[in-house]
Design a protein around this motif. Structure first.
Motif, PDB file in Angstrom:
ATOM      1  N   LYS A 179       0.854  -1.192   0.000  1.00  0.00           N
ATOM      2  CA  LYS A 179       0.000   0.000   0.000  1.00  0.00           C
ATOM      3  C   LYS A 179       0.890   1.243   0.000  1.00  0.00           C
ATOM      4  O   LYS A 179       1.950   1.264   0.637  1.00  0.00           O
ATOM      5  CB  LYS A 179      -0.885   0.005   1.256  1.00  0.00           C
ATOM      6  N   PRO A 180       0.489   2.279  -0.689  1.00  0.00           N
ATOM      7  CA  PRO A 180       1.336   3.476  -0.768  1.00  0.00           C
ATOM      8  C   PRO A 180       1.525   4.192   0.564  1.00  0.00           C
ATOM      9  O   PRO A 180       2.436   5.012   0.694  1.00  0.00           O
ATOM     10  CB  PRO A 180       0.611   4.364  -1.780  1.00  0.00           C
ATOM     11  N   ASP A 181       0.670   3.895   1.549  1.00  0.00           N
ATOM     12  CA  ASP A 181       0.841   4.518   2.863  1.00  0.00           C
ATOM     13  C   ASP A 181       1.362   3.528   3.912  1.00  0.00           C
ATOM     14  O   ASP A 181       1.401   3.829   5.103  1.00  0.00           O
ATOM     15  CB  ASP A 181      -0.460   5.151   3.346  1.00  0.00           C
ATOM     16  N   ALA A 182       1.777   2.336   3.472  1.00  0.00           N
ATOM     17  CA  ALA A 182       2.305   1.337   4.402  1.00  0.00           C
ATOM     18  C   ALA A 182       3.669   1.771   4.926  1.00  0.00           C
ATOM     19  O   ALA A 182       4.396   2.528   4.281  1.00  0.00           O
ATOM     20  CB  ALA A 182       2.421  -0.023   3.715  1.00  0.00           C
ATOM     21  N   ILE A 215       5.670   4.620  -0.749  1.00  0.00           N
ATOM     22  CA  ILE A 215       5.543   3.944   0.533  1.00  0.00           C
ATOM     23  C   ILE A 215       5.409   5.024   1.591  1.00  0.00           C
ATOM     24  O   ILE A 215       5.950   6.129   1.451  1.00  0.00           O
ATOM     25  CB  ILE A 215       6.751   3.020   0.812  1.00  0.00           C
ATOM     26  N   GLY A 216       4.660   4.707   2.655  1.00  0.00           N
ATOM     27  CA  GLY A 216       4.351   5.737   3.640  1.00  0.00           C
ATOM     28  C   GLY A 216       5.507   6.121   4.528  1.00  0.00           C
ATOM     29  O   GLY A 216       5.608   7.268   4.978  1.00  0.00           O
ATOM     30  N   GLY A 217       6.406   5.187   4.820  1.00  0.00           N
ATOM     31  CA  GLY A 217       7.528   5.499   5.692  1.00  0.00           C
ATOM     32  C   GLY A 217       8.357   4.264   5.956  1.00  0.00           C
ATOM     33  O   GLY A 217       7.954   3.137   5.630  1.00  0.00           O
ATOM     34  N   ALA A 218       9.533   4.475   6.534  1.00  0.00           N
ATOM     35  CA  ALA A 218      10.414   3.364   6.858  1.00  0.00           C
ATOM     36  C   ALA A 218      11.145   3.662   8.161  1.00  0.00           C
ATOM     37  O   ALA A 218      11.576   4.792   8.401  1.00  0.00           O
ATOM     38  CB  ALA A 218      11.422   3.112   5.739  1.00  0.00           C
TER      39      ALA A 218
END
Length: 317
Positions: A224-227, A252-255
């Motif tokens: 998901k693009p916000d995962a 991606i939402g963040g890492a």
């Protein structure tokens, strides 16, 4: 038995406590060691204690008295275990000492990213709240953990501990199957399906030929693009260039990373240079709570004492 010579190769990674053993021994302590120094330092050792210093086949072959390599960590990829076995040298490790420490760190990274904490810290520093016409200042979207899906790769002690924390926050927990697995085990979800389900994905598996680069551009594209992606395992599990590209381009939402492919990153690293509000990097210290470090040290001493007493424990292989 005659006194053992025990050589510690990187003692500065251990707590400042007495190295107390139950049998007669000579302790040779090195705060740190380079790989090129190992063979000479261990050539007349009965036991070697190492955290991350490499003990290769040549060093083992040049140490005819060597009986035990005690690794002060869970992973033993810094030891040539095949050469050790051929030479009749036992290798032991430390297990389950940091389940809570690493799981809590992974959970901290996850919740900070889901709430976009770094972005709000950046906004505060930029004076946005101070200039707000209202009592509050909203910027990056915040999401509750309640009802979200956490996918975990790695079902050992850390993965199971993290799963318990997540369930307490009313998250749905899914354990992902190995990449490329022919069958999906009971209680697991197929690798590609797990990627698609994840609101947060946390890596807690060892770095092997099979897991190296398991999260790359193709896998990030399925998420998901916000995962958010959490890696408290090993840096090599993730294609770091692909991750940076996904972060910079909003795929991606963040890492949250506690590990990099090269440690320490003495020559810099693109992820460290990236000024991104949805990226948190910590210096491979998730395992290092006071409680975990002392537990590790206790187990190391117990491993050596047990082996010397003819009752080996935590032997690898």
């Amino acid at each position: 038995m005659s006194a053992w010579k025990i050589v510690v190769l990187d003692g500065d990674t251990l707590p400042d406590r007495p190295f107390a053993l139950d049998f007669e021994h000579e302790l040779v302590w090195h705060g740190r060691s380079e790989t090129a120094e190992v063979a000479e330092r261990i050539r007349d050792a009965d036991a070697v204690v190492t955290n991350k210093v490499v003990v290769n086949a040549d060093a083992i072959a040049g140490a005819p008295r060597l009986k035990l390599i005690a690794v002060t960590a869970t992973g033993v990829n810094n030891v040539d275990t095949a050469a050790a076995a051929q030479a009749g040298v036992a290798v032991c490790n430390v297990r389950a000492y940091g389940n809570e420490s690493v799981a809590e760190h992974a959970f901290m990274l996850m919740i900070a990213l889901m709430r976009n904490l770094p972005a709000y810290q950046r906004d505060i520093r930029a004076g946005l709240w101070q200039k707000s016409p209202f009592f509050c200042s909203f910027g990056a979207p915040m999401r509750d953990l309640n009802g979200k899906t956490l996918v975990i790769f790695g079902r050992g002690g850390i993965g199971e501990t993290l799963a318990a924390y997540a369930r307490a926050f009313h998250m749905k927990v899914v354990f992902g199957e190995h990449k490329g697995a022919a069958q999906v085990r009971e209680g697991y979800v197929a690798f590609e399906e797990a990627l698609r389900l994840a609101d947060a994905l946390s890596l807690h598996c060892p770095l092997t030929e099979q897991t190296a680069g398991m999260i790359g551009a193709a896998e990030l594209a399925q998420m998901k693009p916000d995962a958010v992606l959490i890696n408290c395992g090993r840096g090599g599990l993730v294609d770091e260039a692909a991750l940076l590209d996904a972060l910079e381009n909003g795929r991606i939402g963040g890492a949250g990373l506690d590990v990099l492919s090269v440690e320490p990153p003495r020559n810099g690293h693109p992820l460290l240079d990236a000024d991104l509000p949805n990226l948190i990097i910590t210096p491979h210290m998730a395992w290092g709570s006071t409680e975990a470090v002392n537990r590790l040290f206790d187990i190391v001493l117990a491993n050596i004492n047990a082996f010397a007493a003819g009752k080996p424990q935590n032997i690898v292989g």
